[in-house]
Scaffold this active site. Structure first.
Site, PDB file in Angstrom:
ATOM      1  N   ASP A   1       0.801  -1.231  -0.092  1.00  0.00           N
ATOM      2  CA  ASP A   1       0.044  -0.046   0.041  1.00  0.00           C
ATOM      3  C   ASP A   1       0.908   1.083   0.051  1.00  0.00           C
ATOM      4  O   ASP A   1       1.833   1.638   0.940  1.00  0.00           O
ATOM      5  CB  ASP A   1      -0.911  -0.086   1.175  1.00  0.00           C
TER       6      ASP A   1
ATOM      7  N   ASP B   1      -4.228   2.390  -5.147  1.00  0.00           N
ATOM      8  CA  ASP B   1      -2.347   2.316  -4.488  1.00  0.00           C
ATOM      9  C   ASP B   1      -2.381   1.227  -3.842  1.00  0.00           C
ATOM     10  O   ASP B   1      -1.430   1.242  -2.720  1.00  0.00           O
ATOM     11  CB  ASP B   1      -2.372   3.755  -3.604  1.00  0.00           C
ATOM     12  N   GLU B   2      -3.193   0.060  -3.982  1.00  0.00           N
ATOM     13  CA  GLU B   2      -3.030  -1.012  -3.122  1.00  0.00           C
ATOM     14  C   GLU B   2      -3.078  -2.230  -3.982  1.00  0.00           C
ATOM     15  O   GLU B   2      -3.700  -2.492  -4.971  1.00  0.00           O
ATOM     16  CB  GLU B   2      -4.052  -1.189  -2.314  1.00  0.00           C
TER      17      GLU B   2
HETATM   18 MG   LIG Z   1      -2.303   4.078   0.422  1.00  0.00          MG
END
Ligand SMILES: [Mg+2]
Length: 385
Positions: free
Chosen positions: A13, A107-108
């Site tokens: 992340d 974003d993961e």
């Molecule tokens: Mg993040």
């Protein structure tokens, strides 16, 4: 008993992703308390830097409140084009190294590293990947390594920022036990509050509640709660594939010229695909409307728009396109709406333009759609946009 083979999952992340991108674009923002989101005083916080968090600022909070809590923060509205580009860059780095990965948001990532190596080997491999992401994108990323998705994600959250954590196999329950229940992914405010009323605030207390009681109180999610409290999660890593567009069409059983009806169909089609978009945490920057006449003549019109997944904005656009298209007053056989140029966006982003009241309404409508399916409910006002 667990009959599945042992798995090794790495969850990655990016740390306060939008903030990190803004700081790459403008180095003067480094170390400055930074809030991203909203338009003026309206809208909600989409992302905030660690400097603002100690003042109580958090994502999804109204911008007005965030400004009150941290008056010296710099507030900027987002640059989704840049976020999409950096997200792609990181995805490319991960794709190069990972055997099987899932992109679960902008974003993961989850990587199934089972059988790649022994556990310790995976730790070294993931640590190297973390360094590589920073080197090639300039973005700090944290990771968690564990036997399943749930525990790896919680481990990442505990390791942040710029950290990494490994939970040894068999220690999942022990790791989660002392935590407040809201740290378990998928336990939202509502579930937390219901648990609080049952006298449960920590995971270890949740483990004391019998399975049948949880099922009685929480229905289908009761079993999930019971499992999660023990660090059990068998959900697989779903390989990532990029969807280019979402669309929906309707062919009429009888061709029609009723403009009021046609406009209402445009709104329903748009709301349906906008909901699909939000379910996938995506935004669209291009909308296309299609009209097929009874003689099979088909015309389309498309327009670039600012990134959004908002029903209201998209329906308004779709109707404007339809009004431009439908000037022949001929019988219509089919209508279609398509959203393309998709990017990943946090679930709050599309609500930049909305007031809190609209935000509450939109979220309430979506939760009904989740329960009963996308087509069940439409904005009555929609037809009048
Ligand atoms: Mg993040």
């Amino acid at each position: 008993m667990n009959h599945l083979p042992d798995r090794t999952i790495v969850h990655l992340d990016l740390d306060s992703f939008f903030v990190s991108v803004e700081r790459l674009k403008d180095s003067r923002l480094k170390g400055v308390p930074l809030i991203i989101g909203g338009k003026g005083d309206r809208g909600v916080v989409s992302s905030c830097s660690y400097e603002t968090r100690k003042f109580g600022v958090s994502s999804a909070m109204p911008i007005r409140l965030a400004r009150q809590l941290c008056p010296h923060a710099t507030v900027i509205s987002g640059d989704f084009e840049a976020y999409a580009q950096y997200s792609q860059l990181v995805t490319d780095v991960i794709r190069e190294d990972a055997p099987l990965y899932e992109k679960s948001s902008i974003d993961e990532f989850y990587i199934d590293a089972s059988g790649m190596d022994r556990f310790i080997g995976c730790w070294k491999w993931a640590s190297a990947l973390k360094v590589k992401v920073l080197r090639e994108s300039g973005l700090p990323i944290s990771f968690g390594l564990a036997a399943n998705k749930l525990v790896s994600k919680v481990a990442t959250n505990e390791a942040k920022p710029d950290g990494s954590m490994q939970i040894p196999r068999g220690r999942e329950g022990e790791f989660l036990a002392p935590m407040p229940v809201w740290k378990i992914p998928m336990i939202g405010t509502q579930t937390s509050q219901s648990l609080m009323h049952m006298g449960v605030s920590r995971v270890i207390e949740l483990r004391d509640i019998p399975k049948d009681v949880l099922q009685r109180v929480f229905g289908k999610s009761g079993l999930m709660l019971w499992n999660r409290a023990r660090g059990i999660d068998e959900s697989p890593v779903v390989p990532y594939s990029e969807q280019k567009s979402v669309s929906s069409e309707r062919t009429f059983s009888q061709d029609t010229i009723d403009v009021y009806f046609l406009r209402s169909v445009i709104v329903k089609l748009t709301e349906k695909i906008a909901f699909q978009l939000r379910k996938q945490h995506k935004l669209s920057a291009c909308i296309t409307v299609k009209v097929r006449y009874s003689n099979f003549d088909t015309i389309t019109r498309q327009e670039q728009i600012a990134y959004t997944a908002s029903d209201k904005l998209l329906a308004r656009k779709a109707l404007a396109l339809f009004d431009k298209l439908y000037d022949r007053r001929l019988l219509v056989r089919l209508l279609g709406v398509r959203l393309s140029h998709l990017v990943y966006g946090g679930h709050q982003i599309h609500l930049f333009d909305d007031t809190e009241k609209e935000l509450d309404l939109a979220q309430a409508l979506d939760s009904i759609r989740y329960k009963y399916g996308g087509g069940i409910i439409h904005n009555a006002r929609a037809v009048c946009y």
